[in-house]
Write a protein that holds these residues in place. Structure first.
Motif, short mmCIF file in Angstrom:
data_model
loop_
_atom_site.label_atom_id
_atom_site.label_comp_id
_atom_site.label_asym_id
_atom_site.label_seq_id
_atom_site.Cartn_x
_atom_site.Cartn_y
_atom_site.Cartn_z
N ALA A 220 14.68 -5.56 -24.97
CA ALA A 220 15.18 -4.78 -23.86
C ALA A 220 14.14 -4.55 -22.22
O ALA A 220 13.93 -3.89 -22.34
CB ALA A 220 16.03 -3.58 -24.37
N ALA B 216 19.25 0.05 -25.38
CA ALA B 216 20.10 -0.82 -25.48
C ALA B 216 21.80 0.22 -24.39
O ALA B 216 21.65 1.32 -24.78
CB ALA B 216 20.52 -1.85 -26.12
N VAL C 19 21.49 -4.12 -21.36
CA VAL C 19 21.10 -5.44 -22.07
C VAL C 19 22.18 -4.17 -23.29
O VAL C 19 22.54 -3.18 -23.16
CB VAL C 19 19.44 -4.71 -23.03
N THR C 20 23.28 -5.55 -23.61
CA THR C 20 23.82 -4.90 -25.47
C THR C 20 23.82 -5.99 -26.19
O THR C 20 23.49 -6.55 -26.15
CB THR C 20 25.35 -5.42 -24.47
N ALA C 21 23.77 -4.76 -27.19
CA ALA C 21 23.33 -5.29 -28.02
C ALA C 21 24.40 -6.24 -29.33
O ALA C 21 25.28 -4.75 -29.64
CB ALA C 21 22.62 -4.47 -29.51
#
Length: 293
Positions: free
Chosen positions: A76, A110, A83-85
């Motif tokens: 990130a 995120a 951002v996606t986790a």
């Protein structure tokens, strides 16, 4: 920080458009994230498998939360896009633990998560006697009621932090071959509806790529549908025409990168030649991308 996360989360939500899907080339470390962002990606998604492999662990809830979240924070911090986790099943044994993971995800920077409903075999084996029976008839997936609680805990934790986290609920019916093929669509839609009711923003159904199935999922899922694509799957344009709102490739890019490592090593060690190295990124370009002069 919360305000920035709030705005980034809203921007990430807006990228999910039927007919013009968000395309995610999954990253596993700072370098891959920077390269993907530089290629024009509007957002970065992590791959849990890629992150685990990078840290010397196997995929499948075998990586501990602290190491996974440290990697996420590094990714990130390396990019300026949302951002996606991929947090597997939440790196936790219960809903309270999932909430703790979500708070850590937000602290890492995120604005989205994938939460899967597959249950590691050890989950059922290690469950307390009073709870173990709940897994019967559901394996290899978690019981719907239990997964609903986990998704709701994630939603509540994010809402309490003031961040509209995009919760992408993964339904592993197709990936794990759950139930009879004729019943799989109905089973998937049943789970999807329950997860949406619990607070999920989108539904992710990996393993389903044939156009007829994807079309039925788009029609039946009340919300953005995420499809995992790769070799043999319809193109992004074809998936867009079916109404898909998000296309990702999971661990595919990481697997391709590691294939180059193996090919280069085998040729170097067996023949003493360097063919696979010819297609590498320019040293100066890559160094500059990571902040070098």
């Amino acid at each position: 920080m919360t305000t920035n996360l709030h705005d980034a989360a809203l921007a990430f939500h807006a990228l999910h458009t039927v007919g013009r899907p968000l395309v995610l080339a999954n990253a596993w470390d700072a370098a891959s994230a920077r390269i993907i962002a530089a290629a024009g990606a509007p957002a970065i998604a992590t791959t849990s498998a890629g992150v685990a492999w990078d840290l010397g662990a196997a995929d499948g809830d075998r990586l501990d939360r602290d190491r996974a979240l440290h990697a996420l924070a590094t990714i990130a911090a390396a990019v300026e896009v949302p951002v996606t986790a991929d947090i597997e099943s939440g790196y936790a044994a219960d809903p309270a633990g999932v909430a703790e993971t979500v708070r850590a995800v937000l602290a890492a920077g995120a604005v989205g998560v994938n939460i899967e409903d597959a249950a590691d075999a050890a989950d059922a084996a290690d469950a307390a006697d009073t709870a173990r029976a709940a897994y019967e008839g559901h394996a290899p997936l978690r019981p719907v009621a239990g997964q609903v609680e986990r998704i709701a805990a994630a939603r509540e934790a994010a809402d309490a932090a003031g961040v509209p986290l995009f919760v992408n609920a993964r339904v592993d019916t197709y990936l794990r071959g759950v139930g009879e093929p004729a019943d799989r669509l109905a089973l998937t839609l049943e789970r999807a509806a329950a997860y949406r009711e619990a607070g999920a923003d989108g539904i992710f159904v990996p393993g389903a790529v044939d156009p007829e199935t994807v079309g039925a999922l788009v029609a039946g899922v009340q919300g953005p549908l995420n499809v995992m694509a790769g070799p043999g799957a319809p193109s992004v344009a074809e998936l867009a025409a079916l109404g898909v709102a998000r296309v990702s490739v999971g661990s595919g890019i990481a697997q391709a990168a590691h294939a180059v490592v193996r090919e280069a090593a085998l040729e170097l060690l067996s023949k003493g030649t360097y063919g696979p190295l010819a297609g590498g990124l320019d040293y100066g370009e890559l160094n500059s991308l990571l902040g070098g002069a």
